[in-house]
Design a protein around this motif. Structure first.
Motif, PDB file in Angstrom:
ATOM      1  N   VAL B 675       0.636  -1.385   0.043  1.00  0.00           N
ATOM      2  CA  VAL B 675      -0.072  -0.153   0.039  1.00  0.00           C
ATOM      3  C   VAL B 675       0.755   1.143   0.066  1.00  0.00           C
ATOM      4  O   VAL B 675       0.621   2.196  -0.680  1.00  0.00           O
ATOM      5  CB  VAL B 675      -1.186  -0.027   1.273  1.00  0.00           C
ATOM      6  N   GLU B 678       2.656   1.689  -3.470  1.00  0.00           N
ATOM      7  CA  GLU B 678       1.588   1.997  -4.519  1.00  0.00           C
ATOM      8  C   GLU B 678       1.295   3.669  -4.475  1.00  0.00           C
ATOM      9  O   GLU B 678       1.424   4.452  -5.100  1.00  0.00           O
ATOM     10  CB  GLU B 678       0.294   1.469  -4.462  1.00  0.00           C
ATOM     11  N   GLY B 679       1.308   4.130  -2.956  1.00  0.00           N
ATOM     12  CA  GLY B 679       1.265   5.603  -2.589  1.00  0.00           C
ATOM     13  C   GLY B 679       2.350   6.402  -3.178  1.00  0.00           C
ATOM     14  O   GLY B 679       2.157   7.545  -3.664  1.00  0.00           O
ATOM     15  N   GLN B 680       3.430   5.806  -3.065  1.00  0.00           N
ATOM     16  CA  GLN B 680       4.813   6.385  -3.575  1.00  0.00           C
ATOM     17  C   GLN B 680       4.548   6.851  -5.124  1.00  0.00           C
ATOM     18  O   GLN B 680       5.119   7.693  -5.334  1.00  0.00           O
ATOM     19  CB  GLN B 680       5.882   5.810  -3.289  1.00  0.00           C
ATOM     20  N   HIS B 682       2.154   6.544  -7.011  1.00  0.00           N
ATOM     21  CA  HIS B 682       1.103   7.532  -7.336  1.00  0.00           C
ATOM     22  C   HIS B 682       1.557   9.162  -7.008  1.00  0.00           C
ATOM     23  O   HIS B 682       1.183   9.730  -7.808  1.00  0.00           O
ATOM     24  CB  HIS B 682      -0.366   7.272  -6.440  1.00  0.00           C
ATOM     25  N   GLY B 683       1.926   9.318  -6.046  1.00  0.00           N
ATOM     26  CA  GLY B 683       2.467  10.497  -5.596  1.00  0.00           C
ATOM     27  C   GLY B 683       3.446  11.070  -6.508  1.00  0.00           C
ATOM     28  O   GLY B 683       3.315  12.396  -6.676  1.00  0.00           O
TER      29      GLY B 683
END
Lengths: 165, 784
Positions: B675, B678-680, B682-683
């Motif tokens: 999680v 993925e956040g890295q 996306h960001g």
């Protein structure tokens, strides 16, 4: 000038000495309620979003003097537990600075829409800037929260807070 | 020191790892629990023997446990640096130069001092120790000394009872400036020999090659801002022994201390530094901001002093991504193999050094990206000008050149009649390839092969897009889905779709011989019969999820449920900065090493007899400097690849762009936390999108024109498309768990992918980013 309002269900009073003092400044600097974040003070980022008589507003753009007798809900009192759980579980929180404002906006959205589409979510959260997540996990979290809340009685967290002994 | 007014700042509270697990199922009364206003909004602190539900023995490496601090963050109870408060606290404020270059004839602070409630007004004359600081070179004045060199340079500081009062007092400081002509053109600075670093790379003989196709273009990259939402902030509290305690949002607390102590004229042991809650960083918190100033004010007044920049000041108060002007020439033979690359790269470092030196090293060593080429001539400069100082931002010298070399790869592919993917595949580095610095690509399984050839992770990643079709243009779409959304006044007649690819290669950890290390202490003890692991590091949790990662590593290595993270402060050894995508590798490595040492000790020890603990310093393999003449040298320790494919809709008449899809394939070596990873991605992709189409700090003759979120645009949720990710795990045999740093690579490749897609839709060359509407409509003769 003394302004009395209800903040997250409790009566609060602030003595302000400048007529232009913002609600954000009153919450943070006078009342020590730091849950609402200050990131731009121009109404651009949404980090300071609160509910004022149920409507989402940027508290940096609201004069405290306008809030006499009104109901303010911050991240502390405006956000149903499933929304917060969904933000945690879905990875919608990174640095978290935008999170309180986003949570209030999401609470408002889910109060109006049981099962919002991606397009509706994007429109509703377009006023909340997040610099970390790229927003994907936030959209996931809104869907997860909507699902978790499906079937729950249509009661606002705020009302429930007051109603519960 | 005085007791804090309302709570312990984060820096002094142990953070307990929360229970990992999926979102709780809806209870019968989801709203029943009243959410009380926190009387003491402290993160859940569970001291030894404290309360708390034991976490289940999951949440190790490879899982996605809830962040230890997530509960506090969703309750508005996480204390960011800007939320700190101490009894008797004063507010500090900085007077900054309104001019990009001027001589200071005089400063008169009398009127400001005379205001009741103003406790201190300090100038350069009041700096107790060294007058300059800096991350690499000590050239940034604590307060202006005789001259100012950029708009926003700190000139004086004020402490007063309220922030308002401090601001008003600052306005009453009379500064007599003699205005000087600023130098704002970095090319001029380079010609005049005024630069922080020049780094060439020479390989083979480009001039002797006979190419089948040549493409030469000039590229321009605007100045990007990190724009973390949390403003620069902190508090300084004087201590009884004449020292000072600092709570500050910083990426590297030990580097801060090294810079601060000499300026304050204090021995480092008189300064205690703790990291306060950080609202994003992205490089903006690597250089000092409020640190020395608030400490000076606290020492001068004997009272706690808080500083917090507003958004406008934040734009002046930290360094930015270097704007760049780059002339590239790429040549290939008839078989579609790169023959040579020539590049002239000028980065604008602005007024002071910051990390420009290291940024130039990255720009030069990564100047052609992950492609094999035997003849290279690269010249890279970091110019000194009177523009805002530039330094670290996510991607750190890799972003600017990536836009240029990827644009070149597309242009050359087109000249050769090859698809962008095929041309890249033919030139992709593989196991055993050499980068232009002579560095051998050695971090992949040496026995693995593709069709009998050495394994090329890039060729493999490019191939994976075959299974990820470009989204179809929806039939009968809503006009709000058009570029510009509801602002689009057409019915989409002018909308064209385009697709483009971008590949980025980023070095992970510090390069060029820097002694890069991190320190971690781990203690295992029985608390009320339960085994608890305590972890102490100075690594900054900037939002990336590093606290989670530490707990995961400890759970996996020591097979414990409960992990307590101690405050990140200078009582621990240095962890290095939370930058260069390095903390998972470095502090992750240090935590792992400390756990292994604890495990070793446990073989001859029963916890019932007392705790065991170990502290370990972790280093990656040594790197080498780049040769100052040829640029040759194994300067990087680890390299990470990311590939983006962007799909855009462009209204070619209105000049409006909508990115409709971003698909990303990234090699992370090992998925440590799905999680968070993925956040890295996306960001990072979002920040690359911002640079592609909207983000630029505009300066005119050294003056910043858009220091606000009204005028400096960062992507909103309406600007970001849905993303599809394919994460590849080509383990690096030398790194902990085989991981590769993951935070920066997506920031490199999303920008060129998006611009390539806009080119595909419009047929325009587009050599400048951000791409603005007027760049898309200028050829229509409608320029304003």
């Amino acid at each position: 000038m003394r302004v009395e309002m209800r903040i997250d269900g409790e009566t609060a009073a602030a003595d302000i000495d400048r007529p232009g003092e913002s609600l954000l400044s009153t919450l943070r600097d006078r009342l020590g309620l730091y849950g609402t974040k200050n990131a731009c003070e121009q109404g651009e980022c949404g980090s300071c979003t609160v509910l004022l008589d149920g409507d989402p507003v940027c508290s940096c753009l609201v004069a405290t003097a306008q809030c006499e007798g009104r109901e303010v809900k911050t991240v502390v009192g405006a956000v149903p537990r499933p929304v917060r759980d969904a933000f945690i579980a879905c990875g919608a929180v990174q640095c978290g600075f935008c999170t309180p404002g986003l949570l209030v906006s999401v609470a408002d959205l889910l109060d109006r829409e049981d099962d919002p589409s991606d397009a509706v979510i994007r429109e509703a959260l377009a006023g909340n800037l997040c610099r970390c997540t790229g927003y994907e996990k936030i959209i996931d979290a809104v869907h997860a929260a909507a699902e978790a809340m499906a079937g729950a009685p249509p009661v606002r967290a705020a009302d429930a807070t007051e109603a519960t002994p | 020191m005085p007791e804090p007014a309302r709570h312990e700042p984060n820096g002094r509270a142990a953070i307990t790892a929360g229970a990992p697990g999926p979102i709780a199922p809806p209870s019968s009364e989801p709203f029943a629990a009243p959410i009380a206003a926190p009387k003491s909004p402290t993160p859940p602190t569970r001291a030894a023997g404290g309360v708390g539900t034991p976490t289940p023995r999951t949440g190790g490496v490879g899982s996605s446990p809830a962040r230890p601090e997530a509960e506090a963050k969703v309750n508005g109870a996480f204390d960011y640096a800007s939320d700190l408060s101490f009894p008797g606290m004063l507010w500090g404020h900085t007077l900054r130069s309104p001019h990009p270059r001027a001589r200071l004839r005089s400063i008169d602070t009398a009127a400001a001092r005379a205001i009741p409630g103003v406790e201190a007004v300090l100038t350069a004359a009041d700096v107790p120790g060294k007058l300059h600081y800096g991350l690499i070179e000590d050239d940034q004045p604590v307060l202006s000394l005789g001259e100012v060199n950029y708009e926003g340079e700190p000139v004086a500081i004020v402490a007063a009872a309220t922030l308002d009062l401090a601001r008003r007092a600052a306005e009453r400081i009379e500064v007599d400036y003699e205005l000087l002509e600023p130098r704002c053109d970095p090319e001029e600075a380079v010609e005049a020999g005024d630069f922080f670093r020049y780094q060439p790379v020479r390989l083979g003989d480009p001039e002797s090659q006979v190419p089948a196709a040549v493409v030469a273009r000039e590229y321009v990259v605007g100045m990007q801002d990190q724009a973390p939402l949390g403003p620069e902030s902190g508090a300084a509290v004087p201590t009884a022994d004449g020292g000072v305690e600092l709570h500050v949002a910083t990426q590297w607390v030990h580097s801060d201390l090294e810079q601060i102590a000499p300026c304050l004229g204090l021995e480092p042991d008189r300064i205690h530094m703790a990291i306060a809650g950080i609202g994003g960083a992205f490089g903006a918190r690597e250089d000092l901001s409020v640190q020395v100033h608030m400490a000076m004010l606290a020492l001068a007044t004997g009272r706690p002093v808080k500083m917090m920049y507003d958004r406008a000041e934040s734009f002046w108060g930290h360094v930015h991504r270097h704007p760049a002007r780059m002339r590239y020439e790429h040549a290939a033979d008839a078989d579609g193999k790169l023959l040579y690359v020539k590049a002239r790269i000028v980065l604008d470092g602005g007024a002071y050094a910051s990390t420009t030196e290291a940024v130039v090293g990255n720009a030069a060593s990564l100047a052609v990206g992950p492609y094999e080429v035997e003849h290279v001539s690269v010249d890279a400069w970091g110019a000194r000008t009177n523009n805002p100082p530039c330094g670290a931002m996510r991607g750190f010298g890799g972003v600017q050149t990536c836009f240029a070399y990827e644009s070149q790869m597309d242009a050359l592919a087109e000249a050769l009649g090859l698809s962008p993917v095929e041309f890249r595949r033919r030139n992709a580095v593989a196991q055993g390839s050499k980068l232009i610095t002579g560095q051998v690509v050695d971090a992949y399984d040496p026995d693995r092969a593709d069709n009998g050839k050495p394994f090329s992770p890039l060729a493999d990643m490019l191939g994976r897009f075959k299974d990820l079709p470009v989204p179809a243009v929806p039939a009968g779409r809503d006009i709000v889905d058009l570029p510009g959304g509801t602002g689009n006044t057409t019915h989409g007649e002018g909308v064209r779709r385009g697709v483009g690819y971008g590949v980025g290669l980023k070095n992970v950890c510090y390069s060029e011989g820097f002694d890069d290390y991190s320190t971690a202490g781990v203690r295992l003890e029985l608390v009320d019969g339960q085994t608890v692991a305590f972890v102490h590091t100075a690594a900054a949790e900037v939002g990336q999820g590093h606290w989670s990662l530490q707990t995961q590593i400890v759970r996996t290595e020591l097979d414990v449920d409960r992990v307590e993270l101690l405050p990140n402060d200078t009582k621990a050894g240095s962890a290095g900065s939370s930058s260069a995508s390095r903390q998972s590798y470095m502090t992750g490595g240090a935590v792992k090493a400390a756990c292994e040492a604890v495990r070793e000790l446990l073989q001859d020890h029963d916890l019932a007899d007392g705790p065991v603990e170990a502290t370990r310093v972790f280093r990656h393999r040594a790197t080498k400097p780049m040769d100052p003449v040829t640029g040759q040298g194994e300067s990087h320790v680890q390299l990470a690849l990311c590939v983006h494919r962007a799909t855009v809709d462009v209204d070619i008449e209105l000049g409006l762009v909508k990115v409709v899809d971003l698909t990303c394939v990234q090699d992370v070596g090992k998925i440590m936390n799905p999680v968070a990873l993925e956040g890295q991605i996306h960001g990072g992709s979002a920040q690359g999108l911002g640079l592609a189409v909207m983000e630029e700090m505009i300066t005119e003759q050294g003056r910043v024109r858009n220091a606000s979120f009204t005028d400096y645009l960062i992507p909103t949720i309406l600007d970001m498309p849905p993303m599809r990710l394919r994460i590849v795990e080509n383990a690096d045999p030398e790194s902990p768990y085989g991981l590769r740093g993951a935070g920066e690579p997506p920031t490199l490749s999303s920008t060129p992918a998006i611009v390539a897609a806009i080119r595909d839709a419009t047929g325009l060359a587009l050599t400048q980013i951000p791409v603005r509407p007027e760049h898309l409509t200028a050829h229509l003769g409608r320029q304003p």
